[in-house]
Each structure stands twice: as structure tokens, then as C-alpha cells.
Design a protein around this motif. Structure first.
Motif, mmCIF file in Angstrom:
data_model
loop_
_atom_site.group_PDB
_atom_site.id
_atom_site.type_symbol
_atom_site.label_atom_id
_atom_site.label_comp_id
_atom_site.label_asym_id
_atom_site.label_seq_id
_atom_site.Cartn_x
_atom_site.Cartn_y
_atom_site.Cartn_z
ATOM 1 N N VAL A 104 38.660 45.184 34.952
ATOM 2 C CA VAL A 104 39.735 44.187 34.990
ATOM 3 C C VAL A 104 40.941 44.726 34.229
ATOM 4 O O VAL A 104 40.808 45.260 33.129
ATOM 5 C CB VAL A 104 39.254 42.843 34.388
ATOM 6 N N GLY A 105 42.108 44.614 34.859
ATOM 7 C CA GLY A 105 43.345 45.086 34.247
ATOM 8 C C GLY A 105 43.783 46.457 34.739
ATOM 9 O O GLY A 105 44.923 46.861 34.518
ATOM 10 N N SER A 112 42.643 54.058 46.107
ATOM 11 C CA SER A 112 41.753 54.140 44.947
ATOM 12 C C SER A 112 40.347 53.672 45.300
ATOM 13 O O SER A 112 40.171 52.609 45.890
ATOM 14 C CB SER A 112 42.266 53.257 43.803
ATOM 15 N N VAL A 113 39.339 54.467 44.907
ATOM 16 C CA VAL A 113 37.950 54.050 45.091
ATOM 17 C C VAL A 113 37.635 53.025 44.013
ATOM 18 O O VAL A 113 37.879 53.257 42.829
ATOM 19 C CB VAL A 113 36.981 55.250 44.995
ATOM 20 N N VAL A 114 37.127 51.852 44.426
ATOM 21 C CA VAL A 114 36.833 50.784 43.471
ATOM 22 C C VAL A 114 35.336 50.588 43.250
ATOM 23 O O VAL A 114 34.919 50.037 42.238
ATOM 24 C CB VAL A 114 37.499 49.450 43.892
ATOM 25 N N ILE A 134 43.598 45.008 39.251
ATOM 26 C CA ILE A 134 42.315 44.313 39.366
ATOM 27 C C ILE A 134 42.352 43.097 38.434
ATOM 28 O O ILE A 134 42.555 43.231 37.232
ATOM 29 C CB ILE A 134 41.128 45.231 38.977
ATOM 30 N N VAL A 135 42.174 41.906 39.018
ATOM 31 C CA VAL A 135 42.212 40.661 38.252
ATOM 32 C C VAL A 135 40.797 40.192 37.923
ATOM 33 O O VAL A 135 40.545 39.680 36.837
ATOM 34 C CB VAL A 135 42.961 39.561 39.044
ATOM 35 N N GLU A 136 39.873 40.376 38.877
ATOM 36 C CA GLU A 136 38.505 39.911 38.650
ATOM 37 C C GLU A 136 37.528 40.739 39.479
ATOM 38 O O GLU A 136 37.825 41.126 40.599
ATOM 39 C CB GLU A 136 38.377 38.433 39.034
ATOM 40 N N PHE A 152 36.227 42.068 44.768
ATOM 41 C CA PHE A 152 37.271 42.140 43.744
ATOM 42 C C PHE A 152 38.431 41.240 44.149
ATOM 43 O O PHE A 152 38.674 41.020 45.331
ATOM 44 C CB PHE A 152 37.832 43.568 43.634
ATOM 45 N N LEU A 153 39.184 40.797 43.131
ATOM 46 C CA LEU A 153 40.457 40.119 43.351
ATOM 47 C C LEU A 153 41.543 41.034 42.800
ATOM 48 O O LEU A 153 41.426 41.517 41.670
ATOM 49 C CB LEU A 153 40.509 38.767 42.649
ATOM 50 N N VAL A 154 42.576 41.261 43.604
ATOM 51 C CA VAL A 154 43.657 42.178 43.210
ATOM 52 C C VAL A 154 44.985 41.438 43.291
ATOM 53 O O VAL A 154 45.286 40.790 44.304
ATOM 54 C CB VAL A 154 43.704 43.415 44.150
ATOM 55 N N LYS A 155 45.771 41.531 42.227
ATOM 56 C CA LYS A 155 47.129 40.979 42.227
ATOM 57 C C LYS A 155 48.031 42.074 42.792
ATOM 58 O O LYS A 155 48.255 43.089 42.139
ATOM 59 C CB LYS A 155 47.539 40.597 40.799
ATOM 60 N N ALA A 156 48.493 41.866 44.012
ATOM 61 C CA ALA A 156 49.292 42.883 44.703
ATOM 62 C C ALA A 156 50.700 42.978 44.143
ATOM 63 O O ALA A 156 51.217 42.029 43.585
ATOM 64 C CB ALA A 156 49.345 42.582 46.193
#
Length: 156
Positions: A104-105, A112-114, A134-136, A152-156
Motif C-alpha cells: 500500500v502506497g 508494473s508486476v503487482v 496502490i491504495v488497498e 488491488f485498488l489503485v488510485k489512478a
């Protein structure tokens, strides 16, 4: 179709017994469990009743866990969801002794591989799909994930 809890119970029973091969059919769904000597259990379930998309589930685990899957929190619609492209096992890193691909962060790019999703002994790298932060992280390392499940949740 078999419930995941039922499959986990069967895996545990087979793992604790001397049975090496187990097959079962219920309502047109076939379940086959094979125990390997390396403390792993292979499970495959195939839906034989005609559907728009037949489901095939493969999982291997050592040791086996029987904890029920937790309900996922509601997802904020303003965030991008990275979803699982397949049924498999979620891994946050390339090996147990390595750091997670993201936390997160972390800032990510679309390439990018997550994480890795393991399906049928194949390890598939999953990319972020968008640039952002990455938010969550919605799943735990080693957890079984379904097709389309948010990871995952991502802030675009």
C-alpha cells in the motif's frame, strides 16, 4: 457445483488418510483429488452440466488450510480495480523469502508486476494495467482467487 468449503474439507480428509486417489461425481460435476508424496494435494473440479462458461478449479497447497474465505469490503467506484484474470492462487512475491511486488502506497505503472497467480503449476505475472498508487490489497498471500475477483485498488 461444489462449494469451496466442501472441497477444503475433502482435501483435509484425503490428506489425513492413506487414500492417494479420490474421485466423486455430484449433479453432473466431477471432482478428482490426487495426493502426491510431497505433502501436496491436487484437486480438479469440472462442471459437466452445460453452462456458458464451464468452471475448472485447480489448486495445490501445503499445508492445507480450512479457513473460510472472508467477505471483501465494498470497493470505491472511483478507484481502478486490478482483477484476477483466472482462478488460481495469489502470491504477493516471487518466492516466500522475497519482498512483495507492491505494498500500500507504492507507485505503479501499467507495466508494473503487482503479483503472481498460480494456476495448474503455471505462474502468471499480473500487471497493474494503469499508472497510479496502490491504495488497498484485497487478498492475502496464498489465498485462492476466482476469475474477475478484485485483487488491488489503485488510485489512478
Amino acid at each position: 457445483m461444489f462449494k469451496i468449503e466442501e472441497i477444503k474439507e475433502l482435501i483435509q480428509l484425503i490428506n489425513e488418510s492413506n487414500v492417494n486417489d479420490f474421485s466423486y461425481e455430484q449433479d453432473g460435476t466431477k471432482l478428482k483429488i490426487k495426493k502426491n508424496y510431497g505433502e501436496q494435494v491436487m484437486v480438479s473440479a469440472v462442471q459437466t452440466v452445460p453452462q456458458t462458461k464451464p468452471q475448472i478449479v485447480e489448486m495445490a497447497s501445503a499445508p492445507l488450510e480450512t479457513a473460510a474465505k472472508e467477505e471483501k469490503p465494498e470497493v470505491n467506484e472511483n478507484l481502478h480495480k486490478i482483477t484476477s484474470p483466472m482462478v488460481g492462487t495469489f502470491y504477493a512475491s516471487s518466492s516466500p523469502d522475497k519482498d512483495a511486488y507492491v505494498k500500500v502506497g507504492d507507485k505503479v505503472t501499467k507495466d508494473s508486476v503487482v503479483c503472481i497467480i498460480e494456476a495448474m503449476k503455471l505462474f502468471n505475472e499480473i500487471t497493474a494495467e494503469v499508472d497510479g498508487e496502490i491504495v488497498e490489497i484485497l487478498v492475502k498471500d496464498g489465498e485462492l482467487v476466482e476469475y474477475g475477483e478484485p485483487l488491488f485498488l489503485v488510485k489512478a
